[in-house]
Enzyme design. Structure first.
Site, PDB file in Angstrom:
ATOM      1  N   THR A   7       0.839  -1.197   0.000  1.00  0.00           N
ATOM      2  CA  THR A   7       0.000   0.000   0.000  1.00  0.00           C
ATOM      3  C   THR A   7       0.871   1.242   0.000  1.00  0.00           C
ATOM      4  O   THR A   7       1.962   1.230   0.579  1.00  0.00           O
ATOM      5  CB  THR A   7      -0.952   0.049   1.212  1.00  0.00           C
ATOM      6  OG1 THR A   7      -1.792   1.208   1.095  1.00  0.00           O
ATOM      7  CG2 THR A   7      -0.216   0.120   2.536  1.00  0.00           C
ATOM      8  N   ASP A  69      -7.522  -4.040  -0.701  1.00  0.00           N
ATOM      9  CA  ASP A  69      -8.361  -3.161  -1.500  1.00  0.00           C
ATOM     10  C   ASP A  69      -9.658  -2.981  -0.734  1.00  0.00           C
ATOM     11  O   ASP A  69     -10.270  -3.951  -0.286  1.00  0.00           O
ATOM     12  CB  ASP A  69      -8.616  -3.690  -2.908  1.00  0.00           C
ATOM     13  CG  ASP A  69      -8.973  -2.531  -3.837  1.00  0.00           C
ATOM     14  OD1 ASP A  69      -8.092  -1.676  -4.077  1.00  0.00           O
ATOM     15  OD2 ASP A  69     -10.123  -2.457  -4.296  1.00  0.00           O
ATOM     16  N   TYR A 154     -13.007   8.086   4.554  1.00  0.00           N
ATOM     17  CA  TYR A 154     -14.402   8.381   4.896  1.00  0.00           C
ATOM     18  C   TYR A 154     -14.685   8.221   6.392  1.00  0.00           C
ATOM     19  O   TYR A 154     -15.849   8.285   6.806  1.00  0.00           O
ATOM     20  CB  TYR A 154     -15.341   7.471   4.088  1.00  0.00           C
ATOM     21  CG  TYR A 154     -15.220   7.666   2.587  1.00  0.00           C
ATOM     22  CD1 TYR A 154     -16.016   8.603   1.916  1.00  0.00           C
ATOM     23  CD2 TYR A 154     -14.306   6.930   1.840  1.00  0.00           C
ATOM     24  CE1 TYR A 154     -15.908   8.781   0.540  1.00  0.00           C
ATOM     25  CE2 TYR A 154     -14.181   7.102   0.459  1.00  0.00           C
ATOM     26  CZ  TYR A 154     -14.988   8.032  -0.175  1.00  0.00           C
ATOM     27  OH  TYR A 154     -14.862   8.212  -1.535  1.00  0.00           O
ATOM     28  N   ARG A 181     -11.123  -3.765   8.157  1.00  0.00           N
ATOM     29  CA  ARG A 181      -9.749  -4.254   8.026  1.00  0.00           C
ATOM     30  C   ARG A 181      -9.432  -5.256   9.137  1.00  0.00           C
ATOM     31  O   ARG A 181      -8.819  -6.305   8.902  1.00  0.00           O
ATOM     32  CB  ARG A 181      -8.826  -3.025   8.083  1.00  0.00           C
ATOM     33  CG  ARG A 181      -7.400  -3.243   7.676  1.00  0.00           C
ATOM     34  CD  ARG A 181      -6.733  -1.924   7.246  1.00  0.00           C
ATOM     35  NE  ARG A 181      -7.287  -1.493   5.966  1.00  0.00           N
ATOM     36  CZ  ARG A 181      -8.049  -0.406   5.812  1.00  0.00           C
ATOM     37  NH1 ARG A 181      -8.322   0.396   6.839  1.00  0.00           N
ATOM     38  NH2 ARG A 181      -8.539  -0.127   4.634  1.00  0.00           N
TER      39      ARG A 181
HETATM   40  P1  ITT Z   1      -3.368   1.601  -1.977  1.00  0.00           P
HETATM   41  O1  ITT Z   1      -3.995   1.082  -3.230  1.00  0.00           O
HETATM   42  O2  ITT Z   1      -1.990   2.128  -2.184  1.00  0.00           O
HETATM   43  O3  ITT Z   1      -3.467   0.619  -0.842  1.00  0.00           O
HETATM   44  P2  ITT Z   1      -5.663   3.404  -1.974  1.00  0.00           P
HETATM   45  O4  ITT Z   1      -6.115   4.491  -1.053  1.00  0.00           O
HETATM   46  O5  ITT Z   1      -5.634   3.730  -3.430  1.00  0.00           O
HETATM   47  O6  ITT Z   1      -4.217   2.885  -1.478  1.00  0.00           O
HETATM   48  P3  ITT Z   1      -7.870   1.587  -2.363  1.00  0.00           P
HETATM   49  O7  ITT Z   1      -7.819   1.649  -3.837  1.00  0.00           O
HETATM   50  O8  ITT Z   1      -8.122   0.274  -1.683  1.00  0.00           O
HETATM   51  O9  ITT Z   1      -6.526   2.126  -1.726  1.00  0.00           O
HETATM   52  O10 ITT Z   1      -8.963   2.656  -1.901  1.00  0.00           O
HETATM   53  C1  ITT Z   1      -9.467   2.589  -0.630  1.00  0.00           C
HETATM   54  C2  ITT Z   1     -10.234   3.862  -0.339  1.00  0.00           C
HETATM   55  O11 ITT Z   1     -11.396   3.526   0.428  1.00  0.00           O
HETATM   56  C3  ITT Z   1      -9.410   4.802   0.530  1.00  0.00           C
HETATM   57  O12 ITT Z   1      -8.653   5.708  -0.253  1.00  0.00           O
HETATM   58  C4  ITT Z   1     -10.494   5.480   1.365  1.00  0.00           C
HETATM   59  O13 ITT Z   1     -11.081   6.529   0.635  1.00  0.00           O
HETATM   60  C5  ITT Z   1     -11.530   4.364   1.532  1.00  0.00           C
HETATM   61  N1  ITT Z   1     -11.257   3.577   2.760  1.00  0.00           N
HETATM   62  C6  ITT Z   1     -10.771   2.309   2.823  1.00  0.00           C
HETATM   63  N2  ITT Z   1     -10.593   1.926   4.099  1.00  0.00           N
HETATM   64  C7  ITT Z   1     -10.963   2.969   4.851  1.00  0.00           C
HETATM   65  C8  ITT Z   1     -10.985   3.201   6.234  1.00  0.00           C
HETATM   66  O14 ITT Z   1     -10.539   2.310   7.111  1.00  0.00           O
HETATM   67  N3  ITT Z   1     -11.442   4.382   6.659  1.00  0.00           N
HETATM   68  C9  ITT Z   1     -11.864   5.316   5.799  1.00  0.00           C
HETATM   69  N4  ITT Z   1     -11.854   5.204   4.475  1.00  0.00           N
HETATM   70  C10 ITT Z   1     -11.404   4.023   3.990  1.00  0.00           C
HETATM   71 NA    NA Z   2      -5.174   2.163  -4.793  1.00  0.00          NA
END
Ligand code: ITT
Ligand code: NA
Length: 198
Positions: A7, A69, A154, A181
């Site tokens: 990540t 993800d 969020y 998570r």
């Molecule tokens: P990586 O791919 O590098 O891991 P990313 O932020 O692009 O980072 P994702 O594509 O999985 O990862 O997008 C996840 C999004 O969902 C993240 O950017 C947040 O907007 C939201 N999200 C996921 N988990 C969250 C959490 O625990 N609390 C708040 N928002 C969350």
């Molecule tokens: Na991502």
């Protein structure tokens, strides 16, 4: 013991540190490997994207890698933003813009239309093995305005009725006891010892 997590999101990296450090792991993320480029997320499912991130980085590093993800799925928006959570308001991955877009789309709708859940798919990959895939969720509601400074993404909008708080009003430790998570990691722990022995 080290665990590599594919990540570049600092909020996720912090969550994983809170989740893994008490178990005696040192968490290493792609924030520690600035030379590795972002894996492009071309999939339409959480699993496809998590798999691509984990398997690409496991292949590059030649070792076991975990990827996450995740996203928020809102009932009244037919599950949006879903896999598009990170860039919901455009190309920049702005948490503030994403939250503002969600509030604007929900408008003055009241519950139960503000029901939502966070979802997390974790994929554990190794260059020589079939990947292990697990999932976790947490249910909540979208608050009418953001509240709280902890967490990321969020979290300031994600209201937990049984606690009377948003996810961003919980401490890091509290969030990581109940989050999507944390629930996914509990499922991973049920199967990864057997997977590692393969
Ligand atoms: P990586 O791919 O590098 O891991 P990313 O932020 O692009 O980072 P994702 O594509 O999985 O990862 O997008 C996840 C999004 O969902 C993240 O950017 C947040 O907007 C939201 N999200 C996921 N988990 C969250 C959490 O625990 N609390 C708040 N928002 C969350
Ligand atoms: Na991502």
């Amino acid at each position: 013991k080290k665990i590599v997590i594919a990540t570049k999101n600092p909020g996720k990296a912090k969550d994983f540190a809170v989740l893994f450090e008490p178990k005696g792991y040192e968490v290493v993320t792609l924030l520690d490997y600035p030379e590795i480029e972002d894996v492009e997320e071309t999939g339409y499912t959480f699993e496809a994207n998590a798999r691509k991130k984990a398997e690409t980085i496991a292949g590059l590093l030649g070792m076991t890698v975990l990827a996450d993800d995740s996203g928020i799925c809102i009932d009244a928006l037919d599950g949006q933003p879903g896999v598009f959570s990170a860039r919901f308001a455009g190309g920049t991955k702005s948490d503030a813009a994403n939250n503002a877009k969600v509030l604007a789309m929900l408008g003055s709708q009241k519950n139960p239309s503000r029901k939502a859940h966070f979802h997390c798919t974790l994929v554990l990959a190794h260059p020589d093995r079939e990947s292990l895939v697990v999932e976790g969720d947490i249910a909540g509601e979208i608050a009418e305005f953001p509240s709280g400074d902890n967490g990321f993404g969020y979290d300031p909008l994600f209201y937990l009725p049984h606690l009377g708080k948003t996810m961003a009003e919980l401490s890091d430790v509290e969030k990581n006891q109940i989050s999507h998570r944390a629930n996914a990691l509990k499922n991973l722990e049920k199967s990864w010892a057997a997977w590692l022995e393969k």
